[in-house]
Design a protein around this motif. Structure first.
Motif, mmCIF file in Angstrom:
data_model
loop_
_atom_site.group_PDB
_atom_site.id
_atom_site.type_symbol
_atom_site.label_atom_id
_atom_site.label_comp_id
_atom_site.label_asym_id
_atom_site.label_seq_id
_atom_site.Cartn_x
_atom_site.Cartn_y
_atom_site.Cartn_z
ATOM 1 N N LEU A 94 0.836 -1.199 0.000
ATOM 2 C CA LEU A 94 0.000 0.000 0.000
ATOM 3 C C LEU A 94 0.872 1.251 0.000
ATOM 4 O O LEU A 94 0.556 2.250 -0.658
ATOM 5 C CB LEU A 94 -0.924 -0.001 1.221
ATOM 6 C CG LEU A 94 -1.702 -1.302 1.484
ATOM 7 C CD1 LEU A 94 -2.620 -1.154 2.684
ATOM 8 C CD2 LEU A 94 -2.506 -1.703 0.253
ATOM 9 N N VAL A 138 1.249 4.509 -2.698
ATOM 10 C CA VAL A 138 1.283 5.924 -2.347
ATOM 11 C C VAL A 138 2.548 6.588 -2.874
ATOM 12 O O VAL A 138 2.519 7.728 -3.374
ATOM 13 C CB VAL A 138 1.186 6.098 -0.816
ATOM 14 C CG1 VAL A 138 1.381 7.553 -0.415
ATOM 15 C CG2 VAL A 138 -0.163 5.592 -0.310
ATOM 16 N N ARG A 176 -7.093 2.115 -6.228
ATOM 17 C CA ARG A 176 -5.880 1.930 -5.431
ATOM 18 C C ARG A 176 -5.856 2.862 -4.223
ATOM 19 O O ARG A 176 -5.403 2.478 -3.146
ATOM 20 C CB ARG A 176 -4.635 2.167 -6.303
ATOM 21 C CG ARG A 176 -4.419 1.103 -7.353
ATOM 22 C CD ARG A 176 -3.012 1.203 -7.903
ATOM 23 N NE ARG A 176 -2.836 0.357 -9.069
ATOM 24 C CZ ARG A 176 -1.672 0.160 -9.662
ATOM 25 N NH1 ARG A 176 -0.583 0.770 -9.205
ATOM 26 N NH2 ARG A 176 -1.566 -0.615 -10.708
ATOM 27 N N TRP A 177 -6.311 4.099 -4.422
ATOM 28 C CA TRP A 177 -6.373 5.014 -3.292
ATOM 29 C C TRP A 177 -7.330 4.484 -2.217
ATOM 30 O O TRP A 177 -7.028 4.528 -1.022
ATOM 31 C CB TRP A 177 -6.822 6.398 -3.744
ATOM 32 C CG TRP A 177 -5.722 7.276 -4.232
ATOM 33 C CD1 TRP A 177 -5.566 7.805 -5.471
ATOM 34 C CD2 TRP A 177 -4.594 7.740 -3.467
ATOM 35 N NE1 TRP A 177 -4.424 8.563 -5.551
ATOM 36 C CE2 TRP A 177 -3.810 8.547 -4.330
ATOM 37 C CE3 TRP A 177 -4.192 7.553 -2.151
ATOM 38 C CZ2 TRP A 177 -2.629 9.162 -3.908
ATOM 39 C CZ3 TRP A 177 -3.005 8.167 -1.735
ATOM 40 C CH2 TRP A 177 -2.242 8.960 -2.596
ATOM 41 N N ALA A 178 -8.474 3.965 -2.641
ATOM 42 C CA ALA A 178 -9.441 3.426 -1.686
ATOM 43 C C ALA A 178 -8.850 2.225 -0.947
ATOM 44 O O ALA A 178 -9.013 2.090 0.283
ATOM 45 C CB ALA A 178 -10.723 3.029 -2.414
ATOM 46 N N SER A 190 -5.669 1.647 -0.421
ATOM 47 C CA SER A 190 -4.606 2.127 0.462
ATOM 48 C C SER A 190 -5.195 2.706 1.740
ATOM 49 O O SER A 190 -4.706 2.424 2.846
ATOM 50 C CB SER A 190 -3.760 3.190 -0.256
ATOM 51 O OG SER A 190 -3.127 2.639 -1.394
ATOM 52 N N ILE A 191 -6.234 3.496 1.613
ATOM 53 C CA ILE A 191 -6.884 4.066 2.803
ATOM 54 C C ILE A 191 -7.456 2.950 3.666
ATOM 55 O O ILE A 191 -7.341 2.962 4.899
ATOM 56 C CB ILE A 191 -7.985 5.061 2.372
ATOM 57 C CG1 ILE A 191 -7.355 6.289 1.698
ATOM 58 C CG2 ILE A 191 -8.821 5.485 3.578
ATOM 59 C CD1 ILE A 191 -8.358 7.222 1.048
ATOM 60 N N GLY A 192 -8.058 1.944 3.013
ATOM 61 C CA GLY A 192 -8.570 0.801 3.765
ATOM 62 C C GLY A 192 -7.478 0.083 4.528
ATOM 63 O O GLY A 192 -7.658 -0.333 5.676
ATOM 64 N N PHE A 248 -4.683 1.356 5.710
ATOM 65 C CA PHE A 248 -4.288 2.148 6.868
ATOM 66 C C PHE A 248 -5.330 2.052 7.989
ATOM 67 O O PHE A 248 -4.982 2.053 9.177
ATOM 68 C CB PHE A 248 -4.068 3.598 6.465
ATOM 69 C CG PHE A 248 -2.822 3.801 5.653
ATOM 70 C CD1 PHE A 248 -1.571 3.617 6.216
ATOM 71 C CD2 PHE A 248 -2.898 4.153 4.310
ATOM 72 C CE1 PHE A 248 -0.415 3.789 5.471
ATOM 73 C CE2 PHE A 248 -1.750 4.322 3.552
ATOM 74 C CZ PHE A 248 -0.504 4.144 4.133
ATOM 75 N N ILE A 249 -6.593 1.960 7.618
ATOM 76 C CA ILE A 249 -7.639 1.748 8.631
ATOM 77 C C ILE A 249 -7.426 0.400 9.321
ATOM 78 O O ILE A 249 -7.600 0.265 10.535
ATOM 79 C CB ILE A 249 -9.043 1.824 7.983
ATOM 80 C CG1 ILE A 249 -9.326 3.253 7.518
ATOM 81 C CG2 ILE A 249 -10.120 1.348 8.958
ATOM 82 C CD1 ILE A 249 -10.608 3.397 6.724
ATOM 83 N N ALA A 272 -7.069 -5.370 0.948
ATOM 84 C CA ALA A 272 -6.594 -4.168 0.254
ATOM 85 C C ALA A 272 -5.371 -4.488 -0.597
ATOM 86 O O ALA A 272 -5.250 -4.038 -1.741
ATOM 87 C CB ALA A 272 -6.275 -3.071 1.271
#
Length: 309
Positions: A121, A125, A139-141, A143-145, A147-148, A290
Motif C-alpha cells: 500500500l 502511495v 488503489r487510493w481506496a 490504500s486508505i482501507g 491504513f484503517i 486491500a
C-alpha cells in the motif's frame, strides 16, 4: 517478506495447469518459510541481540548462494551495470530485516506480519512521486482501507507495544522503498544477481559490525541450529519465490502472497498461544484484502497496457 515487485521473469498467462499448481505450491512453501523465519527470530530475539541474528540470517543465505550457484554462474552472479543501486537496494532490505526482527520480539506474529504487509500500500502511495505512476481511485481506496486496518490492529487498548508498532511501520516503509528500487532495476538486472547482492551486502555490512553487535549467552546446540535456520528459511524461501514467479503469471500468484497472514496467525497461535482479538483480526483481513485488490488492479492495468502495445 517477499520480493515480487518485478524482476522475477514470470511466464506468460498461457502457462499450462501443471506448472501453475507447482508454482502455487512453491509460493505457499515460500511464505510458510518466511513465517517460520519470523517466528524463529521472535523466539531467539528474547535471548540474543537482534543485530547478531540479522548477521546470521544474511551470512547463511549468502553461503548457500555461493555454494550452490557460484560454480555454475561464476562472474554472472555479481555482474551488474548498476552496482551502487544494487547496494542501496540491499541496504533497504537489511533495514527491513532489522526493523522486522525488532518488531517480532515485541509483538505477536500475526499483528506484526499484517502491519509489515502495509508495504504494497505504501508502494502505491509512493509510486506517484517516485515513479511517476498514475494512481487510480481503486488503489487510493484500497490504500486508505489498509491504513484503517493498521489502526484497528494498533488501536489504543490493544496491548501492543508502541515501540514494536514503530519498528513494524519502519519495516513496512523500508520494504516499500526496496520494492520501488526493485522495479527500477528489474528491467536490466538478473533477478538471481539482485538476490545475491542483498545477501552479500547484508553479510558484509553486518560482519563489519560484528565486534560491536555480538552478545548474549553462547548458543547451545538447539539455539545454534535455530540461528542457522534463519538463513535457511530466508534463502530457500526466496529461491522458491523466484521459481514460483517463473512458472506462473504474477496476476495469479500475487494475491496468494497474503496467505502469509493466515499462516502467521496459525503459527502464532500454535507456537506462542496468541490469537488476535476481533478488531485486530478484522484489521488483518482488511489489509490482506486491500493488498490483494492493489495486486490484481496492477496486473490488470499491466495486461491492458501490454495488449494496447
Amino acid at each position: 517478506m517477499a520480493d515480487v515487485q518485478g524482476g522475477l521473469a514470470p511466464r506468460p498467462p498461457e502457462a499450462p495447469h501443471a506448472p501453475l499448481l507447482k508454482a502455487i505450491l512453491m509460493l505457499l512453501g515460500a511464505v510458510t518459510l518466511f513465517v517460520l523465519l519470523d517466528a524463529t527470530a521472535s523466539h531467539l530475539g528474547k535471548t540474543y541481540p537482534v543485530p547478531m541474528l540479522v548477521w546470521a540470517r544474511y551470512t547463511v543465505h549468502c553461503l548457500l548462494m555461493v555454494v550452490f550457484l557460484a560454480p555454475s554462474m561464476r562472474l554472472r552472479l555479481v555482474s551488474t551495470a548498476r552496482p551502487r543501486r544494487q547496494i542501496v537496494r540491499a541496504l533497504c532490505l537489511l533495514a527491513t530485516t532489522f526493523f522486522g526482527m525488532a518488531a517480532f520480539i515485541r509483538m505477536p506474529l500475526a499483528e506484526t506480519t499484517a502491519i509489515i504487509f502495509l508495504s504494497p500500500l505504501l508502494v502505491t502511495v509512493l509510486a506517484g512521486p517516485l515513479l511517476g505512476e498514475r494512481i487510480g481511485a481503486l488503489r487510493w481506496a484500497a490504500s486508505i482501507g489498509g491504513f484503517i486496518g493498521v489502526l484497528l490492529i494498533a488501536r489504543p487498548g490493544s496491548g501492543l507495544s508502541p515501540e514494536g508498532v514503530t519498528f513494524a511501520l519502519g519495516a513496512a516503509l523500508m520494504y516499500a522503498i526496496y520494492q520501488i528500487q526493485t522495479r527500477q532495476l528489474s528491467a536490466t538486472e538478473n533477478p538471481v544477481t539482485m538476490l545475491f547482492y542483498t545477501a552479500l551486502t547484508g553479510t558484509l555490512a553486518m560482519t563489519l559490525l560484528l565486534p560491536w553487535i555480538w552478545g548474549g549467552p553462547l548458543p547451545g546446540l538447539v539455539d545454534g541450529l535455530l540461528i542457522i535456520a534463519l538463513g535457511l528459511f530466508g534463502g530457500i524461501g526466496h529461491f522458491l519465490l523466484i521459481r514460483a514467479f517463473r512458472e506462473a503469471p504474477a496476476s495469479v500468484l500475487s494475491p496468494i502472497l497474503y496467505a502469509q497472514l493466515v499462516i502467521a496467525t496459525f503459527v502464532g497461535a500454535l507456537l506462542f498461544g496468541h490469537i488476535p482479538d476481533l478488531p485486530a483480526l478484522t484489521g488483518i483481513l482488511i489489509i490482506a484484502g486491500a493488498g490483494a485488490v492493489i495486486a490484481l488492479d496492477g496486473q490488470r492495468k499491466h495486461a491492458a497496457g501490454r495488449h494496447k502495445g
